[in-house]
Design a protein around this motif. Structure first.
Motif, PDB file in Angstrom:
ATOM      1  N   ALA A   6       0.839  -1.212   0.000  1.00 56.21           N
ATOM      2  CA  ALA A   6       0.000   0.000   0.000  1.00 56.21           C
ATOM      3  C   ALA A   6       0.872   1.260   0.000  1.00 56.21           C
ATOM      4  CB  ALA A   6      -0.941  -0.028   1.196  1.00 56.21           C
ATOM      5  N   THR A   8       3.375   1.895  -1.606  1.00 54.93           N
ATOM      6  CA  THR A   8       3.915   2.221  -2.937  1.00 54.93           C
ATOM      7  C   THR A   8       2.917   3.012  -3.798  1.00 54.93           C
ATOM      8  OG1 THR A   8       3.066   0.162  -3.919  1.00 54.93           O
ATOM      9  CG2 THR A   8       5.280   0.079  -2.962  1.00 54.93           C
ATOM     10  N   PRO A  12       3.158   5.665  -8.516  1.00 53.91           N
ATOM     11  CA  PRO A  12       2.505   5.906  -9.818  1.00 53.91           C
ATOM     12  C   PRO A  12       1.589   7.125  -9.814  1.00 53.91           C
ATOM     13  CG  PRO A  12       1.566   3.971  -8.729  1.00 53.91           C
ATOM     14  CD  PRO A  12       2.747   4.374  -7.919  1.00 53.91           C
ATOM     15  N   ARG A  16       1.667  10.088 -12.587  1.00 55.11           N
ATOM     16  CA  ARG A  16       0.540  10.566 -13.414  1.00 55.11           C
ATOM     17  C   ARG A  16       0.434  12.085 -13.339  1.00 55.11           C
ATOM     18  NH1 ARG A  16      -1.692   5.832 -11.286  1.00 55.11           N
ATOM     19  NH2 ARG A  16      -2.885   6.928  -9.687  1.00 55.11           N
ATOM     20  N   TYR A  59      -0.525   3.837 -18.129  1.00 56.63           N
ATOM     21  CA  TYR A  59      -1.900   4.378 -18.142  1.00 56.63           C
ATOM     22  C   TYR A  59      -2.248   4.879 -19.542  1.00 56.63           C
ATOM     23  CZ  TYR A  59      -0.437   3.851 -13.444  1.00 56.63           C
ATOM     24  OH  TYR A  59       0.088   3.288 -12.318  1.00 56.63           O
ATOM     25  N   GLY A  82      -6.058  -3.601  -7.122  1.00 56.91           N
ATOM     26  CA  GLY A  82      -5.010  -2.799  -6.492  1.00 56.91           C
ATOM     27  C   GLY A  82      -5.067  -1.375  -7.016  1.00 56.91           C
ATOM     28  N   ALA A  83      -6.237  -0.762  -6.859  1.00 55.22           N
ATOM     29  CA  ALA A  83      -6.527   0.514  -7.534  1.00 55.22           C
ATOM     30  C   ALA A  83      -5.721   1.694  -7.000  1.00 55.22           C
ATOM     31  CB  ALA A  83      -8.024   0.820  -7.412  1.00 55.22           C
ATOM     32  N   GLY A  84      -5.340   1.648  -5.720  1.00 52.69           N
ATOM     33  CA  GLY A  84      -4.621   2.777  -5.149  1.00 52.69           C
ATOM     34  C   GLY A  84      -5.399   4.071  -5.324  1.00 52.69           C
ATOM     35  N   ASP A 103      -9.230  -2.441  -3.505  1.00 50.51           N
ATOM     36  CA  ASP A 103      -7.951  -2.290  -2.793  1.00 50.51           C
ATOM     37  C   ASP A 103      -8.181  -2.647  -1.323  1.00 50.51           C
ATOM     38  OD1 ASP A 103      -5.274  -1.394  -1.920  1.00 50.51           O
ATOM     39  OD2 ASP A 103      -5.213  -0.313  -3.814  1.00 50.51           O
ATOM     40  N   VAL A 107      -6.484   1.408   2.350  1.00 50.52           N
ATOM     41  CA  VAL A 107      -6.324   2.265   1.163  1.00 50.52           C
ATOM     42  C   VAL A 107      -7.671   2.846   0.743  1.00 50.52           C
ATOM     43  CG1 VAL A 107      -5.698   2.285  -1.289  1.00 50.52           C
ATOM     44  CG2 VAL A 107      -4.262   1.067   0.358  1.00 50.52           C
ATOM     45  N   SER A 127      -9.237  -7.818  -0.460  1.00 48.88           N
ATOM     46  CA  SER A 127      -8.025  -8.290  -1.121  1.00 48.88           C
ATOM     47  C   SER A 127      -8.410  -8.882  -2.472  1.00 48.88           C
ATOM     48  CB  SER A 127      -7.328  -9.362  -0.285  1.00 48.88           C
ATOM     49  OG  SER A 127      -6.309  -9.962  -1.074  1.00 48.88           O
ATOM     50  N   MET A 128      -7.650  -8.528  -3.484  1.00 48.97           N
ATOM     51  CA  MET A 128      -7.937  -9.088  -4.816  1.00 48.97           C
ATOM     52  C   MET A 128      -7.739 -10.600  -4.826  1.00 48.97           C
ATOM     53  SD  MET A 128      -4.583  -7.989  -6.984  1.00 48.97           S
ATOM     54  CE  MET A 128      -2.995  -8.754  -6.636  1.00 48.97           C
ATOM     55  N   ASN A 148      -2.416  -2.409 -12.846  1.00 46.97           N
ATOM     56  CA  ASN A 148      -1.243  -1.612 -13.210  1.00 46.97           C
ATOM     57  C   ASN A 148      -0.357  -1.434 -11.979  1.00 46.97           C
ATOM     58  OD1 ASN A 148      -1.279  -0.913 -15.969  1.00 46.97           O
ATOM     59  ND2 ASN A 148      -2.919   0.575 -15.631  1.00 46.97           N
ATOM     60  N   GLY A 149       0.901  -1.861 -12.089  1.00 52.25           N
ATOM     61  CA  GLY A 149       1.842  -1.676 -10.990  1.00 52.25           C
ATOM     62  C   GLY A 149       1.501  -2.509  -9.770  1.00 52.25           C
ATOM     63  N   PHE A 154       3.672  -9.578  -5.949  1.00 56.47           N
ATOM     64  CA  PHE A 154       3.205 -10.874  -5.466  1.00 56.47           C
ATOM     65  C   PHE A 154       4.102 -11.985  -6.018  1.00 56.47           C
ATOM     66  CE2 PHE A 154      -0.175  -7.927  -4.984  1.00 56.47           C
ATOM     67  CZ  PHE A 154      -0.819  -8.313  -3.826  1.00 56.47           C
TER      68      PHE A 154
HETATM   69  C1  LIG Z   1       1.997   0.429  -6.713  1.00 61.71           C
HETATM   70  S1  LIG Z   1       0.370   0.571  -6.121  1.00 61.71           S
HETATM   71  C2  LIG Z   1      -0.505   0.729  -7.666  1.00 61.71           C
HETATM   72  C3  LIG Z   1      -1.791   1.449  -7.482  1.00 61.71           C
HETATM   73  C4  LIG Z   1      -2.585   1.689  -8.787  1.00 61.71           C
HETATM   74  N1  LIG Z   1      -2.822   0.475  -9.521  1.00 61.71           N
HETATM   75  C5  LIG Z   1      -1.897   2.695  -9.668  1.00 61.71           C
HETATM   76  O1  LIG Z   1      -1.490   2.321 -10.763  1.00 61.71           O
HETATM   77  O2  LIG Z   1      -1.794   3.857  -9.268  1.00 61.71           O
HETATM   78  C6  LIG Z   1      -0.062  -1.090  -5.583  1.00 61.71           C
HETATM   79  C7  LIG Z   1      -1.464  -1.166  -4.990  1.00 61.71           C
HETATM   80  O3  LIG Z   1      -1.814  -2.548  -4.728  1.00 61.71           O
HETATM   81  C8  LIG Z   1      -2.596  -2.553  -3.550  1.00 61.71           C
HETATM   82  N2  LIG Z   1      -2.655  -3.908  -2.964  1.00 61.71           N
HETATM   83  C9  LIG Z   1      -1.689  -4.570  -2.285  1.00 61.71           C
HETATM   84  N3  LIG Z   1      -2.102  -5.795  -1.928  1.00 61.71           N
HETATM   85  C10 LIG Z   1      -3.392  -5.904  -2.372  1.00 61.71           C
HETATM   86  C11 LIG Z   1      -4.363  -6.935  -2.328  1.00 61.71           C
HETATM   87  N4  LIG Z   1      -4.105  -8.123  -1.736  1.00 61.71           N
HETATM   88  N5  LIG Z   1      -5.560  -6.707  -2.878  1.00 61.71           N
HETATM   89  C12 LIG Z   1      -5.840  -5.531  -3.498  1.00 61.71           C
HETATM   90  N6  LIG Z   1      -4.947  -4.519  -3.585  1.00 61.71           N
HETATM   91  C13 LIG Z   1      -3.734  -4.699  -3.045  1.00 61.71           C
HETATM   92  C14 LIG Z   1      -1.892  -1.561  -2.662  1.00 61.71           C
HETATM   93  O4  LIG Z   1      -2.652  -1.195  -1.552  1.00 61.71           O
HETATM   94  C15 LIG Z   1      -1.618  -0.441  -3.661  1.00 61.71           C
HETATM   95  O5  LIG Z   1      -2.677   0.469  -3.725  1.00 61.71           O
END
Ligand SMILES: C[S@@+](CC[C@H](N)C(=O)[O-])C[C@H]1O[C@@H](n2cnc3c(N)ncnc32)[C@H](O)[C@@H]1O
Length: 263
Positions: A6, A8, A12, A16, A59, A82-84, A103, A107, A127-128, A148-149, A154
């Motif tokens: 999270a 990280t 990105p 953007r 993106y 993992g939308a962030g 997410d 987050v 969690s995804m 993305n990212g 994992f």
């Molecule tokens: C590098 S960020 C990328 C965020 C977004 N995709 C972007 O491009 O701005 C990684 C994201 O994965 C999320 N994440 C980590 N483990 C996760 C999980 N098990 N399920 C869903 N999201 C997760 C983090 O919380 C974080 O928001």
């Protein structure tokens, strides 16, 4: 945040904003720019021009692919794993598509405070890797999953399980994600470590896409290098190091956007 992945999410997000402020003809994101004051300063300062563009390239490419998916399918789901702080639902404000932003709950809570959902958007704290949240989605609609990212943080088995679960539950689904090679993951780990010790490490890479497609029982719809259009559009605007790195990454296929059919 408690979860190292999270932490990280600002990397990105900052990219953007940088791209939208400096290279809006390549990538534009007015909503992200409005949120700039919420980013801890280091995330705006550490990355080089090349690193910012490398992040934004994902993106630029995935927005086009999402738009194509909506144009082709009409009413559909776009599920962002993992939308962030992704603002894609504001960039592609299309009535036919519902964007589900998945997410972790810490987050989603933070996101709700600074970025309330758009009217085409639903936030899901989950969690995804779990499957309970699938019940909130109309699985009869064509569904495009985006990551993305995210996947590189994992292990390969986690990603294979995730794809397996999606295939079992969504009968008309596609997946778009970014990936790099083993060497690329090493470089990316060095890059992310520059933001501090509370950043997660990356593990998942793809050296041979065909092997991954066989393992995941998916079909490759496309695999495209990051910078084909960035090099055309920005060549005369970026510095020499950015030009060189974009050329290097594309020429040796170090990072790519993968589009898989999960049917
Ligand atoms: C590098 S960020 C990328 C965020 C977004 N995709 C972007 O491009 O701005 C990684 C994201 O994965 C999320 N994440 C980590 N483990 C996760 C999980 N098990 N399920 C869903 N999201 C997760 C983090 O919380 C974080 O928001």
């Amino acid at each position: 945040m408690d979860n190292k992945i999270a932490n990280t999410l600002f990397i990105p997000f900052a990219a953007r904003i940088f791209a939208a402020e400096h290279f809006s003809e390549y990538f534009n994101d007015k909503t992200a720019i409005q949120l700039k004051s919420h980013i801890p300063q280091k995330f705006l300062k550490i990355s080089s021009q090349y690193e910012m563009i490398a992040s934004a390239a994902r993106y630029h490419i995935s927005d086009k692919k999402i738009q194509q998916f909506i144009d082709k399918n009409g009413e559909c789901n776009i599920i962002n794993l993992g939308a962030g702080l992704e603002t894609v639902a504001f960039r592609i404000d299309n009535k036919n598509a519902i964007f589900y932003q998945i997410d972790l709950s810490e987050v989603i809570q933070f996101r709700q405070q600074i970025l309330p959902p758009n009217n085409n958007e639903i936030l899901i704290a989950a969690s995804m890797l779990d499957t309970d949240w699938y019940a909130k989605i109309d699985k009869n609609k064509p569904t495009l999953f985006i990551a993305n990212g995210v996947f590189m943080y994992f292990y390969e088995q986690d990603i294979l399980n995730l794809i397996h679960n999606i295939k079992q539950n969504f009968k008309n689904a596609e997946l778009i994600f970014d990936a790099t090679t083993k060497f690329g993951v090493k470089c990316a780990n060095f890059y992310v470590s520059r933001f501090g010790e509370d950043m997660a490490k990356m593990y998942f890479y793809i050296n041979k896409l065909e092997e991954f497609a066989t393992k995941s029982q998916t079909q490759i719809l496309s695999s495209q290098t990051f910078f084909t259009e960035a090099r055309q559009m920005l060549w005369h605007k970026v510095n020499f190091i950015t030009k060189f790195n974009m050329w290097l990454v594309d020429t040796f296929n170090l990072s790519y956007i993968i589009h898989l059919d999960l049917k």
